[in-house]
Design an enzyme around this catalytic site. Structure first.
Site, PDB file in Angstrom:
ATOM      1  N   SER A 150       0.851  -1.186   0.000  1.00 23.74           N
ATOM      2  CA  SER A 150       0.000   0.000   0.000  1.00 23.74           C
ATOM      3  C   SER A 150       0.888   1.238   0.000  1.00 23.74           C
ATOM      4  O   SER A 150       2.045   1.182   0.444  1.00 23.74           O
ATOM      5  CB  SER A 150      -0.892   0.006   1.251  1.00 23.74           C
ATOM      6  OG  SER A 150      -1.523   1.258   1.430  1.00 23.74           O
ATOM      7  N   TYR A 163      -1.897  -0.090  10.584  1.00 22.56           N
ATOM      8  CA  TYR A 163      -1.947  -0.510   9.183  1.00 22.56           C
ATOM      9  C   TYR A 163      -0.674  -0.066   8.474  1.00 22.56           C
ATOM     10  O   TYR A 163      -0.050  -0.853   7.743  1.00 22.56           O
ATOM     11  CB  TYR A 163      -3.181   0.095   8.514  1.00 22.56           C
ATOM     12  CG  TYR A 163      -3.389  -0.333   7.079  1.00 22.56           C
ATOM     13  CD1 TYR A 163      -3.928  -1.580   6.776  1.00 22.56           C
ATOM     14  CD2 TYR A 163      -3.063   0.510   6.015  1.00 22.56           C
ATOM     15  CE1 TYR A 163      -4.133  -1.981   5.470  1.00 22.56           C
ATOM     16  CE2 TYR A 163      -3.262   0.119   4.705  1.00 22.56           C
ATOM     17  CZ  TYR A 163      -3.794  -1.122   4.437  1.00 22.56           C
ATOM     18  OH  TYR A 163      -3.988  -1.516   3.134  1.00 22.56           O
ATOM     19  N   LYS A 167       2.217  -2.554   6.737  1.00 20.49           N
ATOM     20  CA  LYS A 167       2.558  -2.482   5.321  1.00 20.49           C
ATOM     21  C   LYS A 167       4.023  -2.101   5.116  1.00 20.49           C
ATOM     22  O   LYS A 167       4.679  -2.583   4.186  1.00 20.49           O
ATOM     23  CB  LYS A 167       1.640  -1.481   4.610  1.00 20.49           C
ATOM     24  CG  LYS A 167       0.187  -1.942   4.526  1.00 20.49           C
ATOM     25  CD  LYS A 167       0.036  -3.200   3.692  1.00 20.49           C
ATOM     26  CE  LYS A 167      -1.422  -3.605   3.509  1.00 20.49           C
ATOM     27  NZ  LYS A 167      -1.597  -4.796   2.639  1.00 20.49           N
TER      28      LYS A 167
END
Length: 259
Positions: A150, A163, A167
């Protein structure tokens, strides 16, 4: 030794980016094992379409945060086909609640690390070992492991720090496996999507659309799962075999520094 039938394992396959990837691969002659956490009867519509595109393809329930499930998925692929050409690590989750970084809980952090980072790492480890065994048995086919990360690998989003951290970890996982597996001729890539229209981004879609209209992206639209699928399909051709560890930005140009 070569195999005419190419086989791909796609995690998080039944929805969002994984759906876009798996259906496009199946449509283009690659047999797909699509993995997801939901039982098969809950994603019957997806599996029906998958099989229409490639009758040998199938869906399997599995949670990549579980060691037993990871092993079961790999074993089932080899039981059915005897080989694996492409592992597409797409499965991942967002925090259940977006909130201030200073309020993040250990439980939320642990959940994302277990699924997004640890699960992906150890599934890749299992697949890599089996792919190496194939090499030793004389299989010369192009083999690839791809991690779907991402823009959050490098872009701060303080309302979902766990998150971003998970990533960012996957970006290093890509480099590590690319380095280790090069001697075995297994190529490893990181695909880094930007703002893609999925159920994960649905809750902030209006915000993103306003930002895009205001010039956030050089390519002024949200990405679609099929955009990521096309990039994966391109990599499966082996035309980029003299590269490994690369980051391929699929973000509408978001990564470009602009004035």
């Amino acid at each position: 030794m070569t195999n005419e039938k190419k086989v791909a394992l796609v995690t998080g396959a039944a929805r969002g980016i994984g759906r876009g990837i798996s259906l496009l691969l199946a449509e283009n002659g690659i047999t797909v094992c699509g993995v997801g956490t939901k039982p098969a009867d809950a994603v019957s519509e997806y599996e029906t379409i998958l099989k229409e595109k490639n009758p040998d393809s199938f869906y399997m329930q599995g949670d990549i945060s579980s060691a037993a499930d990871r092993e079961a998925v790999i074993e089932e692929v080899y039981r059915r086909f005897g080989h694996l050409d492409f592992l597409i690590n797409n499965a991942g989750v967002a925090p259940l609640v977006r909130g201030d970084l200073l309020d993040m809980t250990e439980e939320s952090m642990q959940r994302l690390l277990d699924i997004n980072l640890k699960g992906t790492f150890f599934l890749s480890q299992l697949a890599a070992k089996r792919m190496i065994e194939e090499r030793h048995a004389g299989n010369e086919d192009f083999k690839m492991i791809t991690l779907i990360t991402s823009i959050s690998s490098e872009t701060s989003s303080t309302s979902r720090g766990e998150y971003c951290i998970s990533k960012a970890g996957l970006s290093m996982v890509t480099k590590l496996f690319a380095d280790r597996l090069a001697e075995d001729r297994i190529n490893v890539y990181e695909l880094r999507p930007g703002i893609v229209q999925t159920d994960m981004t649905a809750v902030v879609r209006d915000k993103y659309e306003k930002l895009i209209a205001g010039g956030l992206l050089p390519i002024r639209r949200m990405g679609q799962p099929e955009d990521i699928g096309k990039a994966v399909l391109g990599l499966t051709t082996g035309l980029f075999a003299y590269s490994t560890g690369d980051v391929i930005n699929m973000d509408g140009g978001f990564h470009i520094s602009r004035l």
